[in-house]
Scaffold this motif. Structure first.
Motif, PDB file in Angstrom:
ATOM      1  N   GLU A 163       0.836  -1.190   0.000  1.00 22.81           N
ATOM      2  CA  GLU A 163       0.000   0.000   0.000  1.00 22.81           C
ATOM      3  C   GLU A 163       0.874   1.243   0.000  1.00 22.81           C
ATOM      4  N   ASP A 164       0.443   2.265  -0.754  1.00 21.51           N
ATOM      5  CA  ASP A 164       1.156   3.538  -0.800  1.00 21.51           C
ATOM      6  C   ASP A 164       0.957   4.293   0.503  1.00 21.51           C
ATOM      7  N   LEU A 165       1.932   5.122   0.848  1.00 22.29           N
ATOM      8  CA  LEU A 165       1.824   5.975   2.022  1.00 22.29           C
ATOM      9  C   LEU A 165       1.580   7.414   1.587  1.00 22.29           C
ATOM     10  N   TYR A 166       0.877   8.161   2.434  1.00 20.93           N
ATOM     11  CA  TYR A 166       0.430   9.511   2.126  1.00 20.93           C
ATOM     12  C   TYR A 166       0.840  10.482   3.227  1.00 20.93           C
ATOM     13  N   LEU A 167       1.124  11.709   2.831  1.00 17.51           N
ATOM     14  CA  LEU A 167       1.279  12.768   3.814  1.00 17.51           C
ATOM     15  C   LEU A 167      -0.124  13.219   4.213  1.00 17.51           C
ATOM     16  N   ILE A 168      -0.373  13.269   5.518  1.00 15.00           N
ATOM     17  CA  ILE A 168      -1.687  13.633   6.037  1.00 15.00           C
ATOM     18  C   ILE A 168      -1.596  15.003   6.687  1.00 15.00           C
ATOM     19  N   ALA A 169      -2.522  15.903   6.305  1.00 15.66           N
ATOM     20  CA  ALA A 169      -2.543  17.262   6.845  1.00 15.66           C
ATOM     21  C   ALA A 169      -3.987  17.648   7.160  1.00 15.66           C
ATOM     22  N   ALA A 170      -4.119  18.685   7.984  1.00 20.56           N
ATOM     23  CA  ALA A 170      -5.448  19.215   8.262  1.00 20.56           C
ATOM     24  C   ALA A 170      -6.005  19.890   7.019  1.00 20.56           C
ATOM     25  N   ARG A 171      -7.316  19.800   6.819  1.00 19.20           N
ATOM     26  CA  ARG A 171      -7.934  20.440   5.658  1.00 19.20           C
ATOM     27  C   ARG A 171      -7.785  21.955   5.746  1.00 19.20           C
ATOM     28  N   ALA A 172      -8.020  22.536   6.920  1.00 15.90           N
ATOM     29  CA  ALA A 172      -7.918  23.985   7.085  1.00 15.90           C
ATOM     30  C   ALA A 172      -6.490  24.443   6.838  1.00 15.90           C
ATOM     31  N   GLY A 173      -6.337  25.428   5.951  1.00 17.01           N
ATOM     32  CA  GLY A 173      -5.018  25.960   5.667  1.00 17.01           C
ATOM     33  C   GLY A 173      -4.278  25.227   4.572  1.00 17.01           C
ATOM     34  N   HIS A 174      -4.864  24.141   4.048  1.00 18.61           N
ATOM     35  CA  HIS A 174      -4.212  23.388   2.972  1.00 18.61           C
ATOM     36  C   HIS A 174      -5.260  23.066   1.898  1.00 18.61           C
ATOM     37  N   GLU A 175      -5.821  24.121   1.358  1.00 19.84           N
ATOM     38  CA  GLU A 175      -6.923  23.950   0.409  1.00 19.84           C
ATOM     39  C   GLU A 175      -6.441  23.601  -0.994  1.00 19.84           C
ATOM     40  N   GLU A 176      -5.161  23.826  -1.279  1.00 15.36           N
ATOM     41  CA  GLU A 176      -4.645  23.549  -2.617  1.00 15.36           C
ATOM     42  C   GLU A 176      -4.855  22.072  -2.956  1.00 15.36           C
ATOM     43  N   ASP A 177      -5.463  21.833  -4.098  1.00 18.81           N
ATOM     44  CA  ASP A 177      -5.804  20.471  -4.501  1.00 18.81           C
ATOM     45  C   ASP A 177      -4.609  19.820  -5.191  1.00 18.81           C
ATOM     46  N   ARG A 178      -3.864  19.048  -4.436  1.00 21.60           N
ATOM     47  CA  ARG A 178      -2.718  18.328  -4.985  1.00 21.60           C
ATOM     48  C   ARG A 178      -2.853  16.860  -4.606  1.00 21.60           C
ATOM     49  N   ALA A 179      -2.751  15.998  -5.602  1.00 24.72           N
ATOM     50  CA  ALA A 179      -2.904  14.570  -5.331  1.00 24.72           C
ATOM     51  C   ALA A 179      -1.634  13.954  -4.766  1.00 24.72           C
ATOM     52  N   SER A 180      -0.483  14.610  -4.991  1.00 25.03           N
ATOM     53  CA  SER A 180       0.788  14.024  -4.555  1.00 25.03           C
ATOM     54  C   SER A 180       1.709  15.115  -4.035  1.00 25.03           C
ATOM     55  N   ILE A 181       2.773  14.673  -3.368  1.00 28.95           N
ATOM     56  CA  ILE A 181       3.769  15.595  -2.835  1.00 28.95           C
ATOM     57  C   ILE A 181       5.126  14.913  -2.868  1.00 28.95           C
ATOM     58  N   PRO A 182       6.171  15.580  -3.367  1.00 24.18           N
ATOM     59  CA  PRO A 182       7.510  14.971  -3.380  1.00 24.18           C
ATOM     60  C   PRO A 182       8.049  14.834  -1.954  1.00 24.18           C
ATOM     61  N   MET A 183       8.845  13.813  -1.741  1.00 23.80           N
ATOM     62  CA  MET A 183       9.457  13.591  -0.444  1.00 23.80           C
ATOM     63  C   MET A 183      10.259  14.800   0.021  1.00 23.80           C
ATOM     64  N   ALA A 184      10.929  15.487  -0.922  1.00 27.53           N
ATOM     65  CA  ALA A 184      11.760  16.635  -0.549  1.00 27.53           C
ATOM     66  C   ALA A 184      10.945  17.732   0.122  1.00 27.53           C
ATOM     67  N   GLU A 185       9.660  17.872  -0.214  1.00 21.61           N
ATOM     68  CA  GLU A 185       8.821  18.890   0.405  1.00 21.61           C
ATOM     69  C   GLU A 185       8.377  18.497   1.808  1.00 21.61           C
ATOM     70  N   ILE A 186       8.498  17.219   2.133  1.00 19.06           N
ATOM     71  CA  ILE A 186       8.097  16.741   3.456  1.00 19.06           C
ATOM     72  C   ILE A 186       9.214  16.939   4.480  1.00 19.06           C
ATOM     73  N   VAL A 187      10.462  16.956   3.997  1.00 19.16           N
ATOM     74  CA  VAL A 187      11.616  17.002   4.901  1.00 19.16           C
ATOM     75  C   VAL A 187      11.519  18.098   5.959  1.00 19.16           C
ATOM     76  N   PRO A 188      11.154  19.349   5.613  1.00 16.88           N
ATOM     77  CA  PRO A 188      11.130  20.388   6.648  1.00 16.88           C
ATOM     78  C   PRO A 188       9.870  20.399   7.524  1.00 16.88           C
ATOM     79  N   LEU A 189       8.899  19.562   7.221  1.00 18.85           N
ATOM     80  CA  LEU A 189       7.620  19.619   7.943  1.00 18.85           C
ATOM     81  C   LEU A 189       7.735  18.957   9.318  1.00 18.85           C
TER      82      LEU A 189
END
Length: 303
Positions: A163-189
């Motif tokens: 099964e694929d893994l997903y980055l999970i975020a709150a809906r509020a404040g993240h309204e941009e509709d993106r189906a995927s996110i690169p790992m590099a963008e997760i590093v600072p979170l």
């Protein structure tokens, strides 16, 4: 030593008291105490610590209870196998489910087993993969779902799916509709993840290491429910399979973005002991579990 003594010992360990165990077993307390003294004499050591706190197991007692439980389960399996040969499967079956799948698999598995095999008494135990692996080896569980397919001596592993893994975020404040996110963008979170003993954490960090990245885990939480609640606060993120957050995504509480570059996946497998044969009931339950996993986890199943 006989099976009855092992049954008495287990009852005392569960009840924490000779008097309560005697009542549960339908024995007099002096008779129960005498049988335990005979067992201690045979084993050459004390099984209990007695005091105002009641009864506690010594190290020897803990060891004998663990090994005796496995023996009693094997004896019960022999009995139920013999009865099952003349009809539908009967007897006790214990299965272990990781927390991230137990929330949405427990109910359909119990319903299906109850409908198809009413003679089976099912026990579902939810815990981390590492504990489930230990309990399989000790005989406490008949089968379990695991995420780690390596480093499992004494177990027979049957892969079911990945099964694929997903980055999970709150809906509020993240309204941009993106189906995927690169790992590099997760590093600072700032991430909230389970501890390193958890199979999910190990899988995520291994993928990050292979990609030459280091994640920022600010909080460790073993509870899936609490992980999701912290993410809903809006200032933390987590990484989970989509099935673990399907209902929250449908309700508009959380969003899920598939991790890419690299894609992060984890295997889901059915594990049983390689040293103890499964009862007929356990084999039927294993079939139900495998089908339930395939239905629930295959594909993202967006609302």
């Amino acid at each position: 030593m006989d099976l009855r003594q092992l049954e008495y010992l287990q009852a005392i360990a569960e009840q924490g008291s000779f008097s309560r165990a005697a009542r549960a077993l339908g024995l007099s307390q002096p008779s129960l105490s005498q049988r335990m003294r005979e067992l201690e004499a045979e084993l050459g050591g004390e099984l209990f610590l007695r005091g105002s706190f009641g009864v506690r197991l010594t190290d020897l007692g803990t060891q004998v209870v663990a090994q005796g439980s496995a023996v009693l389960r094997q004896v019960e399996q022999i009995r139920t196998e013999a009865r099952s040969r003349t009809g539908d499967p009967v007897g006790d079956v214990a299965i272990g489910l990781p927390t991230s799948v137990a929330l949405h698999l427990t109910v359909p598995i119990v319903r299906e087993v109850t409908r198809r095999f009413p003679g089976i008494r099912l026990r579902v135990i939810e815990s981390m993969s590492g504990y489930l692996q230990e309990w399989l080896a000790s005989g406490r569980l008949d089968l379990a779902l695991l995420y780690k397919l390596d480093g499992a001596p004494g177990l027979r592993i049957t892969p079911i799916l990945t099964e694929d893994l997903y980055l999970i975020a709150a809906r509020a404040g993240h309204e941009e509709d993106r189906a995927s996110i690169p790992m590099a963008e997760i590093v600072p979170l700032p991430l909230v993840l389970p501890s390193r003993e958890h199979g999910l954490r190990q899988n995520i960090e291994a993928a990050a290491t292979r990609a030459g990245m280091a994640l920022q885990v600010g909080v460790e939480v073993e509870s899936l429910v609490h992980m999701k609640e912290l993410v809903r606060d809006g200032d933390r993120f987590t990484i989970l399979p989509f099935a673990a957050v399907r209902e929250e995504v449908r309700a508009g509480l959380l969003i899920a973005r598939r991790i890419v570059d690299p894609v992060v996946r984890r295997p889901v497998a059915l594990a049983v002991s390689a040293e103890r044969p499964l009862s007929q009931g356990a084999r039927r339950v294993a079939e139900v579990v495998e089908h339930a996993v395939q239905r629930a986890l295959s594909g993202r199943a967006d609302p």
